[in-house]
Design a protein around this motif. Structure first.
Motif, PDB file in Angstrom:
ATOM      1  N   LEU A 123       0.835  -1.203   0.000  1.00 22.24           N
ATOM      2  CA  LEU A 123       0.000   0.000   0.000  1.00 22.24           C
ATOM      3  C   LEU A 123       0.867   1.248   0.000  1.00 22.24           C
ATOM      4  O   LEU A 123       1.937   1.287   0.620  1.00 22.24           O
ATOM      5  N   GLY A 124       0.394   2.297  -0.663  1.00 18.72           N
ATOM      6  CA  GLY A 124       1.111   3.562  -0.673  1.00 18.72           C
ATOM      7  C   GLY A 124       0.181   4.719  -0.967  1.00 18.72           C
ATOM      8  O   GLY A 124      -1.023   4.542  -1.221  1.00 18.72           O
ATOM      9  N   ILE A 125       0.743   5.926  -0.949  1.00 17.87           N
ATOM     10  CA  ILE A 125       0.015   7.146  -1.271  1.00 17.87           C
ATOM     11  C   ILE A 125       0.685   7.795  -2.471  1.00 17.87           C
ATOM     12  O   ILE A 125       1.900   8.018  -2.459  1.00 17.87           O
ATOM     13  N   PHE A 126      -0.111   8.125  -3.505  1.00 16.03           N
ATOM     14  CA  PHE A 126       0.439   8.698  -4.722  1.00 16.03           C
ATOM     15  C   PHE A 126      -0.393   9.900  -5.154  1.00 16.03           C
ATOM     16  O   PHE A 126      -1.501  10.134  -4.667  1.00 16.03           O
ATOM     17  N   SER A 127       0.161  10.668  -6.082  1.00 16.90           N
ATOM     18  CA  SER A 127      -0.595  11.754  -6.711  1.00 16.90           C
ATOM     19  C   SER A 127      -0.128  11.897  -8.140  1.00 16.90           C
ATOM     20  O   SER A 127       1.031  11.656  -8.464  1.00 16.90           O
ATOM     21  N   GLU A 128      -1.046  12.277  -9.001  1.00 21.51           N
ATOM     22  CA  GLU A 128      -0.703  12.647 -10.364  1.00 21.51           C
ATOM     23  C   GLU A 128      -0.435  14.150 -10.404  1.00 21.51           C
ATOM     24  O   GLU A 128      -0.642  14.858  -9.419  1.00 21.51           O
ATOM     25  N   ALA A 129       0.036  14.647 -11.537  1.00 22.28           N
ATOM     26  CA  ALA A 129       0.358  16.064 -11.660  1.00 22.28           C
ATOM     27  C   ALA A 129      -0.854  16.916 -11.281  1.00 22.28           C
ATOM     28  O   ALA A 129      -1.944  16.759 -11.839  1.00 22.28           O
ATOM     29  N   LYS A 130      -0.668  17.778 -10.297  1.00 24.52           N
ATOM     30  CA  LYS A 130      -1.703  18.688  -9.801  1.00 24.52           C
ATOM     31  C   LYS A 130      -2.924  17.950  -9.244  1.00 24.52           C
ATOM     32  O   LYS A 130      -3.990  18.553  -9.059  1.00 24.52           O
ATOM     33  N   GLY A 131      -2.768  16.647  -8.990  1.00 21.06           N
ATOM     34  CA  GLY A 131      -3.874  15.879  -8.459  1.00 21.06           C
ATOM     35  C   GLY A 131      -3.783  15.706  -6.955  1.00 21.06           C
ATOM     36  O   GLY A 131      -2.760  16.011  -6.327  1.00 21.06           O
ATOM     37  N   LYS A 132      -4.841  15.192  -6.360  1.00 21.74           N
ATOM     38  CA  LYS A 132      -4.878  14.962  -4.927  1.00 21.74           C
ATOM     39  C   LYS A 132      -4.137  13.676  -4.568  1.00 21.74           C
ATOM     40  O   LYS A 132      -4.063  12.743  -5.356  1.00 21.74           O
ATOM     41  N   ARG A 133      -3.616  13.643  -3.369  1.00 17.48           N
ATOM     42  CA  ARG A 133      -2.995  12.418  -2.855  1.00 17.48           C
ATOM     43  C   ARG A 133      -4.081  11.403  -2.522  1.00 17.48           C
ATOM     44  O   ARG A 133      -5.117  11.757  -1.955  1.00 17.48           O
ATOM     45  N   ARG A 134      -3.815  10.138  -2.872  1.00 22.79           N
ATOM     46  CA  ARG A 134      -4.797   9.108  -2.580  1.00 22.79           C
ATOM     47  C   ARG A 134      -4.123   7.743  -2.496  1.00 22.79           C
ATOM     48  O   ARG A 134      -3.009   7.557  -3.000  1.00 22.79           O
ATOM     49  N   PRO A 135      -4.783   6.780  -1.851  1.00 23.60           N
ATOM     50  CA  PRO A 135      -4.172   5.468  -1.642  1.00 23.60           C
ATOM     51  C   PRO A 135      -4.150   4.636  -2.919  1.00 23.60           C
ATOM     52  O   PRO A 135      -5.045   4.706  -3.758  1.00 23.60           O
ATOM     53  N   GLY A 136      -3.099   3.817  -3.025  1.00 25.35           N
ATOM     54  CA  GLY A 136      -2.994   2.892  -4.139  1.00 25.35           C
ATOM     55  C   GLY A 136      -2.247   1.637  -3.732  1.00 25.35           C
ATOM     56  O   GLY A 136      -1.664   1.560  -2.650  1.00 25.35           O
ATOM     57  N   VAL A 137      -2.278   0.659  -4.622  1.00 22.63           N
ATOM     58  CA  VAL A 137      -1.598  -0.615  -4.412  1.00 22.63           C
ATOM     59  C   VAL A 137      -0.659  -0.842  -5.587  1.00 22.63           C
ATOM     60  O   VAL A 137      -1.060  -0.673  -6.752  1.00 22.63           O
ATOM     61  N   ALA A 138       0.578  -1.230  -5.322  1.00 25.61           N
ATOM     62  CA  ALA A 138       1.532  -1.513  -6.391  1.00 25.61           C
ATOM     63  C   ALA A 138       1.274  -2.898  -6.961  1.00 25.61           C
ATOM     64  O   ALA A 138       1.152  -3.875  -6.223  1.00 25.61           O
ATOM     65  N   ILE A 139       1.192  -2.956  -8.291  1.00 21.74           N
ATOM     66  CA  ILE A 139       1.032  -4.235  -8.988  1.00 21.74           C
ATOM     67  C   ILE A 139       1.825  -4.133 -10.297  1.00 21.74           C
ATOM     68  O   ILE A 139       1.478  -3.345 -11.177  1.00 21.74           O
ATOM     69  N   GLY A 140       2.898  -4.898 -10.408  1.00 23.77           N
ATOM     70  CA  GLY A 140       3.768  -4.798 -11.567  1.00 23.77           C
ATOM     71  C   GLY A 140       4.335  -3.401 -11.702  1.00 23.77           C
ATOM     72  O   GLY A 140       4.870  -2.835 -10.756  1.00 23.77           O
ATOM     73  N   ASP A 141       4.206  -2.812 -12.888  1.00 23.07           N
ATOM     74  CA  ASP A 141       4.693  -1.452 -13.133  1.00 23.07           C
ATOM     75  C   ASP A 141       3.613  -0.407 -12.898  1.00 23.07           C
ATOM     76  O   ASP A 141       3.794   0.767 -13.245  1.00 23.07           O
ATOM     77  N   TYR A 142       2.502  -0.804 -12.280  1.00 18.85           N
ATOM     78  CA  TYR A 142       1.356   0.078 -12.142  1.00 18.85           C
ATOM     79  C   TYR A 142       0.970   0.295 -10.681  1.00 18.85           C
ATOM     80  O   TYR A 142       1.430  -0.404  -9.776  1.00 18.85           O
ATOM     81  N   ILE A 143       0.078   1.261 -10.502  1.00 22.27           N
ATOM     82  CA  ILE A 143      -0.577   1.506  -9.223  1.00 22.27           C
ATOM     83  C   ILE A 143      -2.075   1.372  -9.455  1.00 22.27           C
ATOM     84  O   ILE A 143      -2.627   1.968 -10.402  1.00 22.27           O
ATOM     85  N   LEU A 144      -2.724   0.603  -8.616  1.00 23.27           N
ATOM     86  CA  LEU A 144      -4.174   0.489  -8.659  1.00 23.27           C
ATOM     87  C   LEU A 144      -4.763   1.507  -7.691  1.00 23.27           C
ATOM     88  O   LEU A 144      -4.490   1.487  -6.491  1.00 23.27           O
ATOM     89  N   ASP A 145      -5.554   2.422  -8.223  1.00 24.15           N
ATOM     90  CA  ASP A 145      -6.196   3.485  -7.446  1.00 24.15           C
ATOM     91  C   ASP A 145      -7.317   2.879  -6.598  1.00 24.15           C
ATOM     92  O   ASP A 145      -8.347   2.451  -7.125  1.00 24.15           O
ATOM     93  N   LEU A 146      -7.113   2.833  -5.287  1.00 26.50           N
ATOM     94  CA  LEU A 146      -8.114   2.209  -4.415  1.00 26.50           C
ATOM     95  C   LEU A 146      -9.400   3.019  -4.343  1.00 26.50           C
ATOM     96  O   LEU A 146     -10.491   2.459  -4.209  1.00 26.50           O
ATOM     97  N   ASN A 147      -9.277   4.328  -4.417  1.00 30.09           N
ATOM     98  CA  ASN A 147     -10.488   5.144  -4.420  1.00 30.09           C
ATOM     99  C   ASN A 147     -11.279   4.913  -5.705  1.00 30.09           C
ATOM    100  O   ASN A 147     -12.516   4.915  -5.703  1.00 30.09           O
TER     101      ASN A 147
END
Length: 425
Positions: free
Chosen positions: A30-54
């Motif tokens: 589990l981690g917290i990520f943000s896109e450019a100018k986006g809000k921080r939100r939880p995600g899960v790392a899977i391979g080279d990607y992040i799954l947006d839990l929200n």
């Protein structure tokens, strides 16, 4: 305990989540990520990607939705390991069953497209000193005949660090300034540290806490650990040498501590449990409150590399400084650390961070900091390209890595913990 989410036959439909990845479907950190100018939100790392839990909230338990709309994971971690197991089981199903692909795939974001953040709002940070080989090596530099102080084998030593300066991997390390007093000088001076160092550590994220005045029995301690990360507790050795008596580290350490951004959950580490290594013959038994039957460690492999400015310009590979195992380095277990921390009634809280202290193995190949590798600066070492180092120079980049491997289990990784030194401001 392991379950079907650890099955090595499980394969995710997500590209890049196969063998060799730090983040196969058997991991799901589990981690917290943000896109450019986006809000921080939880995600899960899977391979080279992040799954947006929200983004997949409608596919998860309704009770969890508010937690996954938060910019930190404190509220989620407070639910405890039971909720973690339930989430893990659901994510494993969503990421392996093709029936869910059309609903889930739009919520995958490339890890290279986001910025990662510290996963929790850290209320408190405590750094321990449980790496006995590190303690011995450093002690010999100051007390050759008696490197360990009398309390070391009875009490897990720790100190409270600065929570406000904890940053996620990738943050630049601004060379700290402070008072330093070279041995030949009559009085101290103020200026940039000349003996900047890294420290290879593991960090533990606290899930459920305890009330003020209550203790945590050692048999229950692991249930309070939500997961693990890499931790680099950068240290200015010259500032530390002058200031640390009588109260311990202060400005030498509170300028920055770097964590890898993913919380590798205790559930993901289940296949890599191993017995805690036996204490050397003749060592005292832990006091009763620190004793437990069946205490376990984890088979975690550790590595540190250094990339200098010259290496970077030449397109050269980084220099491996250290390779070793966490279990071989820790004198006190994770359960003992947590129990001791709360043994006076100290209240741990969700999102608190606890560091192990520098983890060094008994061999020179697994030393966890430059203070040990260079023997306090007395023995500069060759980097193989005409450069030498005793301590870190501006432009140097340190990368910590960790992973777990075991027969019958899929390899999982922790990702990277990266920091590059830049000049003092």
């Amino acid at each position: 305990m392991t379950d079907n989410t650890h099955d090595p036959k499980l394969v995710s439909w997500v590209a890049g989540a196969g063998p060799g990845s730090d983040f196969p479907v058997q991991n799901l950190p589990l981690g917290i990520f943000s896109e450019a100018k986006g809000k921080r939100r939880p995600g899960v790392a899977i391979g080279d990607y992040i799954l947006d839990l929200n983004g997949i909230a409608d596919l998860l338990d309704e009770e969890w939705r508010e937690d996954f709309a938060q910019p930190v994971l404190n509220a989620w971690l407070s639910r405890g390991n039971g909720a973690q197991r339930d989430l893990r089981a659901r994510l494993s199903e969503l990421l392996t069953d093709e029936r869910y692909r059309d609903d889930v795939e739009p919520q995958l974001i490339g890890q290279s497209e986001v910025r990662m953040h510290v996963p929790c709002l850290v209320g408190d940070y405590t750094d321990f000193y449980v790496g006995i080989n590190h303690a011995m090596n450093v002690g010999r530099q100051f007390r050759p005949d008696n490197p360990l102080l009398p309390n070391y084998k009875y009490v897990p030593i720790g100190y409270h660090g600065r929570a406000s300066s904890i940053r996620a991997s990738g943050e630049d390390v601004v060379r700290p300034c402070g008072q330093r007093k070279p041995p030949e000088a009559e009085a101290p001076e103020y200026g940039p540290s000349r003996r900047l160092d890294y420290e290879l550590e593991l960090g533990m994220w606290i899930g459920q806490g305890n009330a003020l005045g209550e203790r945590i029995p050692v048999r229950d301690a692991e249930s309070h650990i939500a997961g693990w990360c890499l931790l680099n507790d950068w240290s200015a050795r010259d500032i530390q040498g002058w200031e640390y008596q009588p109260l311990g580290p202060f400005l030498a350490k509170n300028f920055l501590s770097t964590v890898s951004p993913w919380i590798v959950t205790s559930e993901a580490l289940a296949p890599f449990r191993m017995p805690v290594p036996a204490r050397p013959e003749g060592d005292p038994e832990p006091l009763p409150y620190l004793q437990t039957d069946g205490d376990t460690a984890f088979a975690i492999q550790l590595e540190v590399t250094l990339m200098t400015e010259r290496m970077r310009a030449a397109g050269a590979a980084p220099k491996v400084l250290s390779r070793g195992t966490a279990a071989a380095a820790m004198y006190w277990s994770a359960a003992q650390i947590v129990t001791h921390h709360a043994s006076n009634g100290c209240n741990l809280q969700p999102g608190d961070l606890i560091g192990t202290g520098t983890l060094s193995t008994a061999s020179d190949e697994g030393l966890g900091c430059l203070l040990e590798i260079s023997e306090g600066g007395k023995r500069p070492f060759d980097l193989g390209n005409g450069e030498t180092r005793s301590f870190l120079e501006d432009g140097d980049e340190i990368v910590l890595r960790a992973w777990c491997e075991a027969e019958g289990a899929v390899r999982i990784g922790f990702g990277e913990c990266v920091g590059r030194v830049i000049p003092s401001r």
